[in-house]
Enzyme design. Sequence first.
Site, PDB file in Angstrom:
ATOM      1  N   LYS A 219       0.825  -1.248  -0.056  1.00 47.21           N
ATOM      2  CA  LYS A 219      -0.059   0.090  -0.023  1.00 47.21           C
ATOM      3  C   LYS A 219       0.927   1.332   0.112  1.00 47.21           C
ATOM      4  O   LYS A 219       2.121   1.124   0.361  1.00 47.21           O
ATOM      5  CB  LYS A 219      -0.971   0.174   1.449  1.00 47.21           C
ATOM      6  CG  LYS A 219      -0.288   0.286   2.562  1.00 47.21           C
ATOM      7  CD  LYS A 219      -1.148   0.467   3.818  1.00 47.21           C
ATOM      8  CE  LYS A 219      -0.370   1.016   4.999  1.00 47.21           C
ATOM      9  NZ  LYS A 219      -1.065   1.254   6.143  1.00 47.21           N
ATOM     10  N   ARG A 221       0.499   5.196   1.716  1.00 48.36           N
ATOM     11  CA  ARG A 221      -0.303   6.145   2.311  1.00 48.36           C
ATOM     12  C   ARG A 221      -0.183   7.455   1.810  1.00 48.36           C
ATOM     13  O   ARG A 221       0.925   8.054   1.530  1.00 48.36           O
ATOM     14  CB  ARG A 221       0.090   6.117   3.941  1.00 48.36           C
ATOM     15  CG  ARG A 221      -0.752   6.927   4.959  1.00 48.36           C
ATOM     16  CD  ARG A 221      -0.160   6.784   6.122  1.00 48.36           C
ATOM     17  NE  ARG A 221      -0.207   5.465   6.823  1.00 48.36           N
ATOM     18  CZ  ARG A 221      -1.280   4.837   7.314  1.00 48.36           C
ATOM     19  NH1 ARG A 221      -2.569   5.755   7.397  1.00 48.36           N
ATOM     20  NH2 ARG A 221      -1.490   3.618   7.626  1.00 48.36           N
TER      21      ARG A 221
END
EC number: 2.7.6.1
Length: 338
Positions: A219, A221
Amino acid sequence: MNAHRGSAVLSTATFKLPSTTTGIAENHRLRLVSGSANVPLSQEVARYLGMDLGPMIRKRFADGELYIQIQESIRGCDVYLIQPCCQPVNDHLMELLIMIDACRRASARQVTAVIPYYGYARADRKTAGRESITAKLVANLITQAGANRILAMDLHSAQIQGYFDIPLDHVYGSPVILDYLVSKELSDIVVVSPDVGGVARARAFAKKLNDAPLAIIDKRRQAHNVAEVLNVIGDVKGKTAVLVDDMIDTGGTITEGAKLLREEGARQVYACATHAVFSPPAIERLSSGLFEEVIVTNTIPIPEGDRFPQLQVLSVANLLGETIWRIHEDSSVSSMFR
């Protein structure tokens, strides 16, 4: 043994005091004092140790200032102050500092701050210019207040241990969660780290689940409390995915991860975390049907209104009580986790 509270299950670990030792309650030099942040947990710890919490007056002045007075002599005693720095974080942190100062001025022999949840831990390094490293700042405040030792559970990053110039015992909630998962007899488990930073935690967790395979959610952020999930590294198709993290705050990271795991063919998804911070809109996200269960511990109190059918709350009171006993008796703490 499980005790039902609302829609959640409160379980206790199986740690027992060694039968060859005398009861720690008979040791007049040990004192347990609880702050206001999580009194039920403190009471459970006291019951495990066979003793009562020390009496204390806590009140506020008209302008909001805290006043604390210990209501029994603690001169020459080893005092353990139990206080997680959960919401409202600033109030509970300040209360801890005042309790430490009160104990030092009452001539306690040693003051140990028992912090089941260490607040301000996520700012543990500078990621941009002109930022504060609040994890270090809080360590300085606690030390300067007069604490002799720290007992903390599942710090956000292991490096925070080095921010203290006093002894720190770092314990983990994973044995309690692992015992619960083993009792469920789940099959085809794959342990999933919700981000690259949690790989070491997930790997250690997987090793204790009979060397279960590991997967990682990649991922990026974009901002604080906002996560963009990209893809899954590892095979989760047809498996029971167990997402492991140290805390669940707004629930964005772990719910986005659960969605991706479902899309990749995971048969079941369980979320496991030690600290249930549960800032809005965490409850709505976690109760949306993505998870078979959301498994957390009681390091932070969870109001009845924030509980939902999939939530399982496990107690770490016995683990903390055993750790306090071992520290007080100068026994090994690390051997509990081998």
